[in-house]
Design an enzyme around this catalytic site. Sequence first.
Site, mmCIF file in Angstrom:
data_model
loop_
_atom_site.group_PDB
_atom_site.id
_atom_site.type_symbol
_atom_site.label_atom_id
_atom_site.label_comp_id
_atom_site.label_asym_id
_atom_site.label_seq_id
_atom_site.Cartn_x
_atom_site.Cartn_y
_atom_site.Cartn_z
ATOM 1 N N SER A 1 0.831 -1.209 0.000
ATOM 2 C CA SER A 1 0.000 0.000 0.000
ATOM 3 C C SER A 1 0.860 1.251 0.000
ATOM 4 O O SER A 1 1.954 1.268 0.546
ATOM 5 C CB SER A 1 -0.913 0.037 1.229
ATOM 6 O OG SER A 1 -1.661 1.240 1.221
ATOM 7 N N LYS B 1 -4.444 -6.696 3.268
ATOM 8 C CA LYS B 1 -4.397 -5.532 2.361
ATOM 9 C C LYS B 1 -5.810 -5.164 1.918
ATOM 10 O O LYS B 1 -6.158 -3.984 1.818
ATOM 11 C CB LYS B 1 -3.513 -5.834 1.153
ATOM 12 C CG LYS B 1 -3.568 -4.789 0.026
ATOM 13 C CD LYS B 1 -3.106 -3.428 0.494
ATOM 14 C CE LYS B 1 -2.876 -2.372 -0.564
ATOM 15 N NZ LYS B 1 -3.639 -2.314 -1.752
ATOM 16 N N HIS C 1 -7.484 -3.444 4.752
ATOM 17 C CA HIS C 1 -6.885 -2.100 4.799
ATOM 18 C C HIS C 1 -7.622 -1.178 3.823
ATOM 19 O O HIS C 1 -8.005 -0.055 4.171
ATOM 20 C CB HIS C 1 -5.398 -2.183 4.454
ATOM 21 C CG HIS C 1 -4.780 -0.854 4.079
ATOM 22 N ND1 HIS C 1 -5.000 -0.252 2.854
ATOM 23 C CD2 HIS C 1 -3.986 -0.004 4.771
ATOM 24 C CE1 HIS C 1 -4.354 0.909 2.822
ATOM 25 N NE2 HIS C 1 -3.734 1.078 3.963
ATOM 26 N N ASN C 2 -7.820 -1.639 2.612
ATOM 27 C CA ASN C 2 -8.497 -0.801 1.617
ATOM 28 C C ASN C 2 -9.949 -0.538 1.994
ATOM 29 O O ASN C 2 -10.466 0.557 1.780
ATOM 30 C CB ASN C 2 -8.425 -1.442 0.231
ATOM 31 C CG ASN C 2 -7.051 -1.313 -0.403
ATOM 32 O OD1 ASN C 2 -6.047 -1.215 0.306
ATOM 33 N ND2 ASN C 2 -6.994 -1.315 -1.712
ATOM 34 N N GLU D 1 -9.950 2.062 4.482
ATOM 35 C CA GLU D 1 -9.649 3.310 3.761
ATOM 36 C C GLU D 1 -10.944 3.910 3.175
ATOM 37 O O GLU D 1 -11.175 5.125 3.271
ATOM 38 C CB GLU D 1 -8.630 2.984 2.664
ATOM 39 C CG GLU D 1 -8.273 4.091 1.708
ATOM 40 C CD GLU D 1 -7.368 3.545 0.587
ATOM 41 O OE1 GLU D 1 -6.394 2.813 0.890
ATOM 42 O OE2 GLU D 1 -7.647 3.829 -0.590
#
Length: 475
Positions: A128, A182, A185-186, A189
């Site tokens: 990222s 990941k 995480h997105n 976000e």
Amino acid sequence: GGARIGVTGLAVMGRNLARNLARHGHPVAVHNRTPARTKALVEEFGHEGTFLPARSPEEFTAALERPRRLVIMVKAGEPTDAVIEEFAPLLEPGDMIVDGGNAHYADTRRREAALRERGLHFVGTGISGGEEGALHGPSIMPGGSAESYAALGPMLEDIAASVGGTPCCVHVGPDGAGHFVKMVHNGIEYADMQLIAESYDLLRHAAGLSPAEIAEVFRTWNTGRLESYLIEITAEVLAHTDAATGEPFVDVVLDQAEQKGTGRWTVQTALDLGVPVGGIAEAVFARSVSGHADLREAAQGLPGPARSAPAAAGSGFADAVEKALYASKIVAYAQGFHQIQAGSAEYGWDIDRGAMATIWRGGCIIRARFLDRIRAAYEADPATPTLLTDDHFAEALGDAQDAWRDVAATAARAGIPAPGFATALAYYDSLRTRRLPAALTQGQRDFFGAHTYRRTDREGSFHTLWGGDRTERPA
Ligand code: NBP
């Protein structure tokens, strides 16, 4: 072969990752399907370190020290499979293929299993930070075997971002664990961006501030507990003036948010795992709603308040929004970390959630001071079922109560959509409520489908004869 590692796929991400490796003194073999990219990289940046350009897969694999470490940075999906199929036959047992693209973790699990059969390590790795991160230090989330991490970790930790001397890279867990984390995480976000967008909308239309004034509010917030990359760039975007019209930039951009799909994957996966991630889901849906121009056009004449609340214009309102944002952010992150816990349990990954907060403190899009608090929360109680009950977070949630509810109510009264704030508050109240109306839902399910229910006062499952004499039977 004299290259310690190789990168194939030299578009913006691969090129910058290769440069980052070379700048750290790691001789790097470079290859791209279209050789012009390889040539351009070496011509432009060859002076930054040792690049070994390769024109063919054979030349590329021959340039690598053994065991070979090969990073694939191509478009996710079929291109990744195509590249794996091209290179795997040229490799030997013990060699490592790192996939640094945005792969779906289920694809990574499939690829890892297939390559393991062939004696190869497949290391699905979340990266990222976009192109800047790839060049100057991303947050790196590698999955795959512990053995492969022993061989790759030092180099990855070398090129990752670092915060207080700690690299933003850690072995997440086996097979798809890195890409799973990941993905979440997105998703987080998305939720974070949505809450910031709602905060802006409220300051603009409920408090009547201009984009430039709101930029100042965000700059102030960025000196406190909300300090983060996303808050920082929000101020930059809001302060920007469109050169062509002289209008605030934010007023000339079409208000239809796009998405590449990792937020959607997070929600789809959460549904399968049975994890409530309302903050992420509402953020994905908010982008989706924004894009339905036809629906929005059709609804233009519908009655309701005109997106203003002069009563909210007081100076305290920005502070209230700050509190509501912080509280909602705690909820959204708590939900994301719950999803990591659930994925870890489902696939036996044994993911250290505190370590994830640690490696997200730098390099990635959601980097923030806040993540240190999450790290500390897991340090205090590694097995905690929810971040909400951590001392610091519980105190912040308590302190936010009046403000959070005022902001959500102001939004509702003014006709300003704030699904992120609303869902965060509903989740918070749902968890802390002693009795939920789910009891009634169970009664309905038993009524129409004989789905049975459990009782508060006795063990076992029961069914009431709704169509008969309404006596209860053990099921
Ligand atoms: P792209 O996702 O735009 O992919 C372009 C690269 O893929 C080029 O090197 C291209 O080679 C290669 N490629 C394709 Br397309 N099909 C191929 C095939 N069948 N065989 C071999 N090579 C093929 O590049 P990117 O934006 O640098 O992203 C790379 C990966 O990193 C993606 O998975 C992306 O999701 C992920 N990622 C991107 C970001 C970001 O901010 N952009 C951030 C984090 C992760 P060619 O030059 O010959 O066409």
